[in-house]
Design a protein around this motif. Sequence first.
Motif: not given
Length: 65
Positions: A43-52
Amino acid sequence: MNANQIINIVVRMVMRRLVRSGVNAGVGAVSKRRNGDKEMGAKPPNSAEASKRAKQTIRMMRRLR
């Protein structure tokens, strides 16, 4: 209707089918190539993981300077 018109109608019908099948094949090839890069079930990373990750990268770059 003369013979020329009938021939033109038949040729247009055949060409329409050929072009449609060619376009469908091209779209299918592009779609397969685009989806083939990803693993099944990933699954693609969500925005929280990407911002972290972005924040961590920025911190690491500050430490390197």
